[in-house]
Every structure is written in structure tokens, then in C-alpha cells.
Write an enzyme that holds these catalytic residues in place. Structure first.
Site, PDB file in Angstrom:
ATOM      1  N   LYS A  75     -11.782  -7.043  10.077  1.00 23.06           N
ATOM      2  CA  LYS A  75     -12.152  -5.654  10.285  1.00 23.06           C
ATOM      3  C   LYS A  75     -11.025  -4.662  10.026  1.00 23.06           C
ATOM      4  O   LYS A  75     -10.877  -3.658  10.709  1.00 23.06           O
ATOM      5  CB  LYS A  75     -12.712  -5.448  11.708  1.00 23.06           C
ATOM      6  CG  LYS A  75     -13.814  -6.424  12.096  1.00 23.06           C
ATOM      7  CD  LYS A  75     -14.849  -6.617  10.994  1.00 23.06           C
ATOM      8  CE  LYS A  75     -15.608  -5.342  10.666  1.00 23.06           C
ATOM      9  NZ  LYS A  75     -16.555  -5.552   9.521  1.00 23.06           N
ATOM     10  N   THR A  79     -13.250  -6.338   2.907  1.00 22.44           N
ATOM     11  CA  THR A  79     -14.239  -6.283   1.825  1.00 22.44           C
ATOM     12  C   THR A  79     -13.808  -5.299   0.748  1.00 22.44           C
ATOM     13  O   THR A  79     -13.971  -5.548  -0.457  1.00 22.44           O
ATOM     14  CB  THR A  79     -15.609  -5.879   2.391  1.00 22.44           C
ATOM     15  OG1 THR A  79     -15.948  -6.759   3.473  1.00 22.44           O
ATOM     16  CG2 THR A  79     -16.703  -5.966   1.328  1.00 22.44           C
ATOM     17  N   HIS A 139      -8.230 -15.262   6.554  1.00 23.39           N
ATOM     18  CA  HIS A 139      -7.978 -14.448   7.750  1.00 23.39           C
ATOM     19  C   HIS A 139      -6.827 -15.027   8.576  1.00 23.39           C
ATOM     20  O   HIS A 139      -6.514 -14.502   9.648  1.00 23.39           O
ATOM     21  CB  HIS A 139      -9.228 -14.395   8.638  1.00 23.39           C
ATOM     22  CG  HIS A 139     -10.205 -13.319   8.263  1.00 23.39           C
ATOM     23  ND1 HIS A 139      -9.826 -12.091   7.768  1.00 23.39           N
ATOM     24  CD2 HIS A 139     -11.561 -13.278   8.359  1.00 23.39           C
ATOM     25  CE1 HIS A 139     -10.906 -11.351   7.563  1.00 23.39           C
ATOM     26  NE2 HIS A 139     -11.957 -12.043   7.893  1.00 23.39           N
TER      27      HIS A 139
END
Length: 331
Positions: A75, A79, A139
Site C-alpha cells: 500500500k 501497482t 514485498h
């Protein structure tokens, strides 16, 4: 006490046997847990759904010196950055932006996660014959990356974000009804805040995640490119040029004259990507059975002001000051 060690990789096999998977499950079950869907490994919290992929990636992946790895905590604009990196690295292959793959494919499909997707299977993927330079993402904290990545000359692009905005976006994401990995639990804002500030967030503690890449970017600037979401949002053109230089594919004078940098910036903008049909209505290659729309929310700087109390802001800022003051990192 010595840290827990994962079971060894399968003996030269590309397919995990039943007893190997059983040994791995026993190992995972021995790790500390949080919320019924996170496991702690060497100080970081990994979603249970991706623990097998993480372990397989860590012990089996062989980096190439020409690899490009995007690294982010969840977050922070993952993307968006994937789209940018794919567009920069493949602009010779796709000069016509009206026919660009990003218009019909989500960027997670074009820049796959190593630990969450490619290695999260009962077979070890054969990536040796992929076209070079290979473009992947993760991540994971730098601390948890495979040794082959650390020992190679492959390049890493790391994106981080103001911890307060990261948390707000993370909370909204946790409460998406489609997310089965959180056991269909609704997290109150206060409950999620407590977990995040304690460090119990997916792939966190967040501050330690950032520090792991900041340290490497200072010691090895030719290997790790450290970037803040806020800077990329404010000056996208300048940072696209910097990224292209770092990746070894700088914009030519002809491209500059044609406005290629501006074209890529517009193609990869949050507004453009979030309004594409593929990102509004099609299913996600990352999270089975849900729409790509779950990956997009607001993409703004400072949204935390609409959510955090004064006391919460003070605690966030205190933790950030304690963690980042000595290295001069500010948001």
C-alpha cells in the site's frame, strides 16, 4: 536463542514431495502468529497464505546480474510503480502507447511477485530462460531477500510512503470483503492502528522495512534506488528520467523531443490506470476471484488527515522520528 531456520530445499527436485510440504507446514506452525493470518519470521510478519512462496523463493531463486527487482511494503504505490517500470523497460518493444499492454493487462500480471505468485506453488518455477532483463517484484524486507540477490549486481527499485498514509491505505485494504487471507475479519480503525504501530502488519514492521532498503541504498547506490511516493507524485517527469538512468535505459534526445517521458507519465498516471476497464472490472491475477479495482483507492498524499486523531498523529510522528531521525529521512 538461535533463530528458527526453514527446512532445506528439496534435493535437486523441481516438485515438492508430500513429506517436504509436511515438514514445511510443521515449521510454519511453529512460528509466532498474529490475527490468525500472519506468521513472524526473523522479525517480519508474512501473510500465512504466502509463507510457502516466501520460503521457496528465499531458498531456490537464482538472481541474474541483469535482473530488475521492484521492492515495496504493501500500500505504498506498488501497482503504480510496476506500471512505470514496465513502461520504461519495454518502451522500445511498445512504441505505440495506444496499443500498450498496460491498457489491457494489470501491472501485477506484467511484473509478477516472486514470493507471492511465482514461487507460491508446489513446484519450483524455471525462470532461467525468461527474457533478459527479467523484471520481478516482492514485498519482502531487504533482510529476507535470497542471498543470490544480495550477492549479484542486479538492481532494486524501492518505493516507500509516509507511514501515516501507508497505514490508512492498508486499513482500507484489510477491510475489503474479498480478502479471504484475513479470515473475513473486520478490523476497526483502532485495532488496525494498534497492530500497525506495534509492527504487526503484513511484511512489517513498516519502519524496519524502509530502513532495510535505505541502508542498502546509501551503501550501494548503484544497486538500490530509493524513492518516496510523495516525490514521485510531485515530480513524476524528473523521477522517470532518474529511474531510466538507473535502469540503464536513459531517454534519448529523440525520445525527449517526441515527448516520450510525458507520454509514459500520462499512461502510468493513477487517474489513467484506475479508469481502464482492465483495472475496474477484470479479475486480479494476484488475488484469486476478486477484481483489480481492489488495488486502487485514492492515490493521494495526505489522506491521513481525514482519518487519524491528533493523538494517533503524535504517536506515528514519534515512531517515525525515533526510527528515521538519525538517517535524515523525512516525510
Amino acid at each position: 536463542m538461535a533463530p528458527l531456520q526453514a527446512p532445506p530445499a528439496p534435493n535437486g527436485s523441481k516438485h515438492f514431495k508430500g513429506d517436504e510440504l509436511a515438514e514445511e507446514r510443521d515449521f510454519i506452525s511453529s512460528l509466532p502468529t498474529e490475527g490468525g493470518w500472519l506468521h513472524q519470521y526473523q522479525g517480519f510478519w508474512i501473510p500465512s497464505t504466502f509463507m510457502h512462496g516466501f520460503l521457496s523463493f528465499q531458498r531456490n531463486f537464482q538472481a541474474h546480474d541483469t535482473d530488475i527487482l521492484q521492492a515495496t511494503a504493501p500500500k505504498v504505490g506498488t501497482t503504480w510503480l510496476k506500471a512505470i517500470l514496465f513502461a520504461l523497460m519495454n518502451r522500445v518493444c511498445y512504441p505505440d502507447l495506444q496499443q500498450h499492454p498496460l491498457l489491457t493487462k494489470n501491472s501485477h500480471e506484467l511484473v509478477p511477485y516472486l514470493d507471492m505468485i511465482l514461487y507460491n506453488k508446489e513446484t519450483v518455477p524455471d525462470l532461467d530462460h525468461s527474457v533478459s532483463p527479467r523484471l520481478f517484484s516482492t514485498h519482502l524486507s531487504y533482510k529476507l531477500l535470497p542471498t543470490s540477490i544480495k550477492d549479484s549486481t542486479c538492481k532494486i527499485v524501492y518505493l516507500c510512503r509516509d507511514p501515516k498514509d501507508t497505514f490508512v491505505s492498508y486499513w482500507h485494504f484489510l477491510n475489503k470483503k474479498e480478502l479471504t487471507m484475513v479470515k473475513n475479519k473486520d478490523y476497526s480503525f483502532e485495532e488496525a492502528y494498534d497492530m500497525f504501530t506495534r509492527g504487526s502488519s503484513a511484511y512489517g514492521p513498516y519502519w524496519d522495512h524502509v530502513l532495510s532498503y535505505w541502508k542498502e541504498s546509501i551503501e550501494k547506490p548503484q544497486k538500490v534506488f530509493f524513492l518516496k511516493f510523495e516525490d514521485l507524485k510531485k515530480h513524476p517527469i524528473a523521477h522517470l528520467r532518474r529511474l531510466a538512468e538507473f535502469l540503464g535505459c536513459p531517454f534519448s534526445l529523440e525520445e525527449e523531443a517526441k515527448g516520450t517521458v510525458d507520454d509514459i507519465s500520462r499512461l502510468c498516471s493513477f487517474d489513467n490506470l484506475s479508469n481502464l476497464d482492465v483495472n475496474k472490472n477484470e479479475k486480479s491475477p494476484l488475488l484469486t476471484g476478486i477484481r483489480n479495482a481492489i488495488l486502487f483507492r485514492r492515490g493521494e498524499v495526505g489522506d491521513w488527515k481525514n482519518h487519524l486523531t491528533t493523538q494517533m498523529v503524535e504517536i506515528f510522528d514519534r515512531i517515525t522520528e525515533e526510527k528515521f531521525h538519525s538517517i535524515g529521512l523525512k516525510f
